[in-house]
Design a protein around this motif. Structure first.
Motif, PDB file in Angstrom:
ATOM      1  N   PHE A  67       1.073  -1.282   0.123  1.00 42.41           N
ATOM      2  CA  PHE A  67       0.071   0.157   0.208  1.00 42.41           C
ATOM      3  C   PHE A  67       0.830   1.371   0.366  1.00 42.41           C
ATOM      4  CE2 PHE A  67       0.391  -0.918   4.293  1.00 42.41           C
ATOM      5  CZ  PHE A  67       0.675  -0.327   4.753  1.00 42.41           C
ATOM      6  N   LYS A  68       0.405   2.467  -0.226  1.00 43.88           N
ATOM      7  CA  LYS A  68       0.496   3.464  -0.410  1.00 43.88           C
ATOM      8  C   LYS A  68       0.324   4.282   0.968  1.00 43.88           C
ATOM      9  CE  LYS A  68       0.034   4.095  -4.972  1.00 43.88           C
ATOM     10  NZ  LYS A  68      -0.953   4.924  -6.237  1.00 43.88           N
ATOM     11  N   ILE A  69       1.788   5.684   1.541  1.00 39.96           N
ATOM     12  CA  ILE A  69       1.375   5.944   2.433  1.00 39.96           C
ATOM     13  C   ILE A  69       0.281   6.687   2.273  1.00 39.96           C
ATOM     14  CG2 ILE A  69       2.560   8.288   3.851  1.00 39.96           C
ATOM     15  CD1 ILE A  69       4.893   6.528   3.994  1.00 39.96           C
ATOM     16  N   SER A  70      -0.053   7.576   1.035  1.00 31.88           N
ATOM     17  CA  SER A  70      -0.981   8.826   0.690  1.00 31.88           C
ATOM     18  C   SER A  70      -2.716   7.920   0.926  1.00 31.88           C
ATOM     19  CB  SER A  70      -0.787   8.769  -0.306  1.00 31.88           C
ATOM     20  OG  SER A  70      -0.714   8.420  -1.604  1.00 31.88           O
ATOM     21  N   ASP A 122       0.420  11.717   9.430  1.00 34.83           N
ATOM     22  CA  ASP A 122       1.750  11.663   9.388  1.00 34.83           C
ATOM     23  C   ASP A 122       2.789  10.711  10.040  1.00 34.83           C
ATOM     24  OD1 ASP A 122       4.174  12.398   8.717  1.00 34.83           O
ATOM     25  OD2 ASP A 122       4.955  14.291   9.596  1.00 34.83           O
ATOM     26  N   ILE A 123       3.651   9.902   9.267  1.00 30.41           N
ATOM     27  CA  ILE A 123       4.439   8.454   9.833  1.00 30.41           C
ATOM     28  C   ILE A 123       5.660   9.324  10.069  1.00 30.41           C
ATOM     29  CG2 ILE A 123       4.823   6.045   8.899  1.00 30.41           C
ATOM     30  CD1 ILE A 123       2.662   6.798   6.789  1.00 30.41           C
ATOM     31  N   GLU A 124       6.150   8.415  11.464  1.00 31.91           N
ATOM     32  CA  GLU A 124       7.258   8.486  12.128  1.00 31.91           C
ATOM     33  C   GLU A 124       8.187   7.478  11.810  1.00 31.91           C
ATOM     34  OE1 GLU A 124       9.665   9.146  16.341  1.00 31.91           O
ATOM     35  OE2 GLU A 124       7.204   8.875  16.270  1.00 31.91           O
ATOM     36  N   PHE A 125       9.323   7.904  11.367  1.00 28.82           N
ATOM     37  CA  PHE A 125       9.812   6.718  10.689  1.00 28.82           C
ATOM     38  C   PHE A 125      11.195   6.530  11.468  1.00 28.82           C
ATOM     39  CE2 PHE A 125       7.755   7.993   6.907  1.00 28.82           C
ATOM     40  CZ  PHE A 125       7.382   6.309   6.054  1.00 28.82           C
TER      41      PHE A 125
END
Length: 87
Positions: A2-5, A26-29
């Motif tokens: 899947f895409k982050i969007s 948001d996503i924390e990497f």
């Protein structure tokens, strides 16, 4: 895959109490490990929710139960504090 969007369009729901937490802002990497560390969720009840500014919280990747077609199920035992993060 899947895409982050695509993930950002899914509603996040806590399976412990059925409460809708909001949507991913948001996503924390973790760049060292190359993994997603947590999802940053914006409270859907926030006045400026549509502008993606307001109260937010971080949900650890380990708390995700299932990523479905239209929602993400998480298991959080404690009360979610939407004052954790300033976005």
């Amino acid at each position: 895959m899947f895409k982050i969007s695509d993930m950002m369009e899914k509603e996040v729901v806590n399976v412990n109490n059925g409460k809708k937490l909001g949507f991913i802002n948001d996503i924390e990497f973790d760049m060292g490990e190359g993994r997603i560390k947590s999802l940053i969720i914006v409270n859907e009840g926030s006045k400026s929710y549509l502008l993606s500014r307001g109260e937010a919280c971080a949900v650890s990747w380990n708390n995700i139960i299932k990523i479905g077609h239209d929602m993400i199920l998480v298991k959080i035992d404690q009360q979610v504090d939407f004052n954790d993060i300033d976005i």
